[in-house]
Design a protein around this motif. Structure first.
Motif, PDB file in Angstrom:
ATOM      1  N   VAL A 273       0.894  -1.110   0.092  1.00 47.62           N
ATOM      2  CA  VAL A 273      -0.019   0.176   0.032  1.00 47.62           C
ATOM      3  C   VAL A 273       0.997   1.245  -0.025  1.00 47.62           C
ATOM      4  O   VAL A 273       2.076   1.312   0.877  1.00 47.62           O
ATOM      5  CB  VAL A 273      -0.948  -0.072   1.315  1.00 47.62           C
ATOM      6  CG1 VAL A 273      -1.584   1.235   1.330  1.00 47.62           C
ATOM      7  CG2 VAL A 273      -1.892  -1.005   1.025  1.00 47.62           C
ATOM      8  N   VAL A 274       0.651   2.030  -0.942  1.00 40.12           N
ATOM      9  CA  VAL A 274       1.498   3.340  -1.054  1.00 40.12           C
ATOM     10  C   VAL A 274       0.391   4.567  -0.632  1.00 40.12           C
ATOM     11  O   VAL A 274      -0.489   4.556  -1.022  1.00 40.12           O
ATOM     12  CB  VAL A 274       1.827   3.575  -2.633  1.00 40.12           C
ATOM     13  CG1 VAL A 274       2.859   4.904  -2.440  1.00 40.12           C
ATOM     14  CG2 VAL A 274       2.765   2.487  -3.063  1.00 40.12           C
ATOM     15  N   LEU A 275       0.863   5.254   0.319  1.00 38.81           N
ATOM     16  CA  LEU A 275       0.180   6.240   1.169  1.00 38.81           C
ATOM     17  C   LEU A 275       0.781   7.645   0.454  1.00 38.81           C
ATOM     18  O   LEU A 275       1.743   8.101   0.577  1.00 38.81           O
ATOM     19  CB  LEU A 275       0.063   6.261   2.461  1.00 38.81           C
ATOM     20  CG  LEU A 275      -0.126   4.873   3.061  1.00 38.81           C
ATOM     21  CD1 LEU A 275       0.085   5.066   4.825  1.00 38.81           C
ATOM     22  CD2 LEU A 275      -1.555   4.606   2.779  1.00 38.81           C
ATOM     23  N   GLY A 276      -0.268   8.345  -0.323  1.00 42.30           N
ATOM     24  CA  GLY A 276       0.247   9.828  -0.849  1.00 42.30           C
ATOM     25  C   GLY A 276      -0.450   9.718  -2.342  1.00 42.30           C
ATOM     26  O   GLY A 276      -1.028   8.812  -2.942  1.00 42.30           O
ATOM     27  N   GLY A 277      -0.273  10.793  -2.927  1.00 43.05           N
ATOM     28  CA  GLY A 277      -1.013  10.941  -4.230  1.00 43.05           C
ATOM     29  C   GLY A 277      -0.104  11.707  -5.429  1.00 43.05           C
ATOM     30  O   GLY A 277      -0.352  12.219  -6.251  1.00 43.05           O
ATOM     31  N   GLY A 278       1.198  11.819  -5.032  1.00 37.38           N
ATOM     32  CA  GLY A 278       2.199  12.624  -5.910  1.00 37.38           C
ATOM     33  C   GLY A 278       2.823  11.880  -6.972  1.00 37.38           C
ATOM     34  O   GLY A 278       2.609  10.425  -6.915  1.00 37.38           O
ATOM     35  N   ASN A 279       3.694  12.397  -7.618  1.00 40.21           N
ATOM     36  CA  ASN A 279       4.607  11.399  -8.616  1.00 40.21           C
ATOM     37  C   ASN A 279       5.494  10.548  -7.793  1.00 40.21           C
ATOM     38  O   ASN A 279       5.538   9.350  -8.230  1.00 40.21           O
ATOM     39  CB  ASN A 279       5.428  12.212  -9.485  1.00 40.21           C
ATOM     40  CG  ASN A 279       4.413  13.032 -10.531  1.00 40.21           C
ATOM     41  OD1 ASN A 279       3.699  12.494 -11.089  1.00 40.21           O
ATOM     42  ND2 ASN A 279       4.921  14.499 -10.732  1.00 40.21           N
ATOM     43  N   PRO A 308      -1.804  15.293  -6.814  1.00 37.44           N
ATOM     44  CA  PRO A 308      -0.809  16.229  -7.402  1.00 37.44           C
ATOM     45  C   PRO A 308       0.006  15.505  -8.711  1.00 37.44           C
ATOM     46  O   PRO A 308       0.855  15.890  -9.419  1.00 37.44           O
ATOM     47  CB  PRO A 308       0.240  16.436  -6.327  1.00 37.44           C
ATOM     48  CG  PRO A 308      -0.759  15.843  -5.196  1.00 37.44           C
ATOM     49  CD  PRO A 308      -1.631  15.044  -5.579  1.00 37.44           C
ATOM     50  N   ALA A 309      -0.063  14.055  -8.695  1.00 34.65           N
ATOM     51  CA  ALA A 309       0.531  13.385  -9.809  1.00 34.65           C
ATOM     52  C   ALA A 309       0.104  13.631 -10.959  1.00 34.65           C
ATOM     53  O   ALA A 309      -1.072  14.041 -11.455  1.00 34.65           O
ATOM     54  CB  ALA A 309       0.618  11.785  -9.478  1.00 34.65           C
ATOM     55  N   TRP A 310       1.095  13.933 -12.167  1.00 38.97           N
ATOM     56  CA  TRP A 310       0.541  13.956 -13.454  1.00 38.97           C
ATOM     57  C   TRP A 310      -0.290  12.960 -13.872  1.00 38.97           C
ATOM     58  O   TRP A 310      -0.082  11.687 -13.697  1.00 38.97           O
ATOM     59  CB  TRP A 310       2.001  14.354 -14.138  1.00 38.97           C
ATOM     60  CG  TRP A 310       2.904  15.276 -14.004  1.00 38.97           C
ATOM     61  CD1 TRP A 310       2.595  16.265 -13.254  1.00 38.97           C
ATOM     62  CD2 TRP A 310       4.353  15.105 -14.004  1.00 38.97           C
ATOM     63  NE1 TRP A 310       3.750  17.038 -12.786  1.00 38.97           N
ATOM     64  CE2 TRP A 310       5.083  16.347 -13.265  1.00 38.97           C
ATOM     65  CE3 TRP A 310       5.157  14.125 -14.598  1.00 38.97           C
ATOM     66  CZ2 TRP A 310       6.193  16.565 -13.356  1.00 38.97           C
ATOM     67  CZ3 TRP A 310       6.695  14.390 -14.655  1.00 38.97           C
ATOM     68  CH2 TRP A 310       6.968  15.696 -14.076  1.00 38.97           C
ATOM     69  N   ALA A 311      -1.146  13.235 -14.684  1.00 39.82           N
ATOM     70  CA  ALA A 311      -2.340  12.284 -15.423  1.00 39.82           C
ATOM     71  C   ALA A 311      -1.681  11.299 -16.063  1.00 39.82           C
ATOM     72  O   ALA A 311      -2.257  10.079 -15.961  1.00 39.82           O
ATOM     73  CB  ALA A 311      -3.223  13.061 -16.199  1.00 39.82           C
TER      74      ALA A 311
END
Ligand SMILES: Cc1cc2nc3c(=O)[nH]c(=O)nc-3n(C[C@H](O)[C@H](O)[C@H](O)COP(=O)(O)OP(=O)(O)OC[C@H]3O[C@@H](n4cnc5c(N)ncnc54)[C@H](O)[C@@H]3O)c2cc1C
Length: 458
Positions: A273-279, A308-311
């Motif tokens: 599980v990766v927690l966060g929403g960026g690149n 925030p991660a690029w689409a």
């Protein structure tokens, strides 16, 4: 207008099991066809979208004439890391966003063309630029990421004597120790770094300024200093159970994974599980898949639209089989017998906008839920590089807590000390770090020239 050319990608089965570069680049006939799509607008909005101002119509024109190495040399005049940037720039939000043909059909594939030209040049060997006669002036550069490398090269070519210090063993910064090899092969990075060092830049690795060498020593030995030291430690959220074995910062994970292929990650990954929403979260998720994770889920506390991660990175991860769980905020890492069992997540809903201009996530009041996990990767961003502020306590900070600089010259609040890259902008892109390194090199030369004139007048 002809359709936009797209490069081949590695076959999915091979792709998710190796660190090999996914994007295989355009073939020669595709590159020529794509160059033929450029309409060479007189006001070149693509150039305005490029932080280093590459002469994009100029290099595409050379490509259309089959002068690929000439195209690469034009790119390299503006960007010493042109092959790296062709691979990692968010071109859809920069040069390609401004492409006038975007209004007609699809924008010209500028980054793919740049990559083709740079790869052709690298295959023949990058021509070493001639440096100006030595000025006798000495500059220390702290940090060998893109900002430090670009600044060092520009100064070395102008005849300044440059020594670049880095706490890491090898130069490259996040390009080497963060961005995964399947997006940026290390041989591409190595060739551009070697070319920069070949211009006469001295590299001193394994040397943290403030710990292994004092800032006072640098201030007395050098005529000017550039700080391109990037960001500091990863942020740690207020979640219980983070001390469990198997909870790893995504940065440390990527750093270890980028070293070898496949990387020696200590524990079995199992369900990740990766927690966060960026690149960084996306890179960690796709890397975990490549290292044999059973399943990977990225959990983010807002909705997909606010990530925030690029689409294009999110789509890339979805194609590879990474799952996404939105509106979930971590509350506790669940353990049994000293082993991670999962993460208890609080379900969120979106409220009014916060200071970042995005809807604030607040608990929805629904019961918490658990996501099963054997490994938890934390990707919550990084703060300012405190090693620099400890070594130079009088350095002024911006409102965001980073190094404050003059936007024209990169000069900090201390005479002779300049800065650029993430340490100033708080975390952005490789190409912006390059542009800020180049800006500071010009600022340093002007400062050294004015200091010399001052001393000659006395
Ligand atoms: C996982 C990840 C993926 C990314 N992907 C992309 C991408 O695809 N495209 C993109 O454009 N950008 C991407 N970025 C952002 C980009 O990498 C950074 O914006 C860029 O590297 C910043 O460059 P820099 O030179 O300012 O700092 P860095 O690259 O961080 O380099 C700073 C260097 O300074 C050294 N240092 C720090 N403190 C000291 C000290 N006290 N003494 C000596 N040395 C010191 C560090 O070891 C490091 O080598 C990504 C970032 C991360 C973390």
């Amino acid at each position: 207008m002809a359709a936009r050319q797209t490069p081949d990608t590695l076959d999915m089965a091979v792709r998710v099991a190796s660190m090999d570069e996914v994007d295989r680049g355009l073939k020669p006939h595709q590159a020529l066809a794509e160059a033929g799509r450029c309409i060479f607008c007189h006001d070149a909005p693509c150039v305005k979208g490029c932080p280093v101002g590459i002469d994009i119509p100029g290099f595409i024109r050379r490509m259309a004439q089959r002068n690929f190495v000439g195209a690469a040399r034009l790119i390299r005049q503006a960007n010493p890391l042109g092959a790296v940037c062709a691979r990692v720039c968010p071109s859809e939000a920069q040069c390609e966003k401004g492409c006038t043909s975007a209004g007609l059909t699809e924008p010209v594939a500028i980054a793919c063309l740049q990559r083709f030209a740079m790869d052709q040049e690298m295959a023949r060997g990058i021509r070493q630029a001639a440096a100006a006669a030595p000025t006798g002036r000495r500059v220390a550069v702290i940090g060998a990421g893109p900002a430090g490398l670009a600044c060092s090269l520009a100064l070395a070519l102008a005849g300044e004597s440059v020594t670049m210090y880095d706490s890491a063993p090898e130069p490259g910064g996040v390009m080497r120790y963060g961005i995964p090899p399947y997006r940026l092969p290390r041989e591409v990075l190595n060739r551009e770094v070697d070319w920069i060092l070949g211009a006469g830049v001295r590299f001193v690795g394994n040397t943290e300024v403030g710990r292994d060498i004092g800032m006072d020593e640098l201030l007395s030995e050098y005529d000017a200093i550039f700080i391109g030291a990037g960001l500091g430690e990863p942020a740690t959220p207020d979640v219980s159970g983070l001390d469990a074995p198997g909870v790893i910062s995504a940065y440390s994970f990527l750093r270890a994974a980028g070293q070898t292929d496949p990387a020696p990650i200590a524990q079995p990954l199992g369900r990740v599980v990766v927690l966060g929403g960026g690149n960084v979260a996306i890179d960690a998720a796709c890397t975990a898949l490549r290292l044999g994770a059973e399943a990977v889920t990225v959990a983010y506390r807002r909705a997909r639209e606010q990530m925030p991660a690029w689409a294009r990175e999110v789509e890339f991860a979805q194609d590879e089989g990474v799952e996404f769980a939105f509106l979930l905020s971590p509350a506790e890492v669940l353990q049994a017998d000293g082993k991670i069992m999962g993460v208890r997540m609080t379900r969120m809903k979106l409220a009014e906008d916060d200071a970042s201009g995005r809807p604030r996530p607040v608990p929805s009041g629904e019961p918490d839920e658990a996501i099963g996990a054997d490994t938890v990767l934390l990707a919550f961003g990084q703060g300012a590089n405190e090693s620099i502020f400890s070594a130079l306590p009088s350095l002024a900070r911006s409102e965001a807590g980073m190094i404050e600089v003059d936007p024209e010259t990169g000069a900090s609040s201390m005479a002779g000390v300049f800065a650029g890259g993430d340490a100033v902008n708080g975390g952005s892109t490789v190409v912006l770090a390059v542009s800020e390194g180049l800006r500071a090199a010009a600022g340093i030369r002007a400062y050294l020239d004015s200091s010399r004139e001052g001393s000659e007048c006395r």
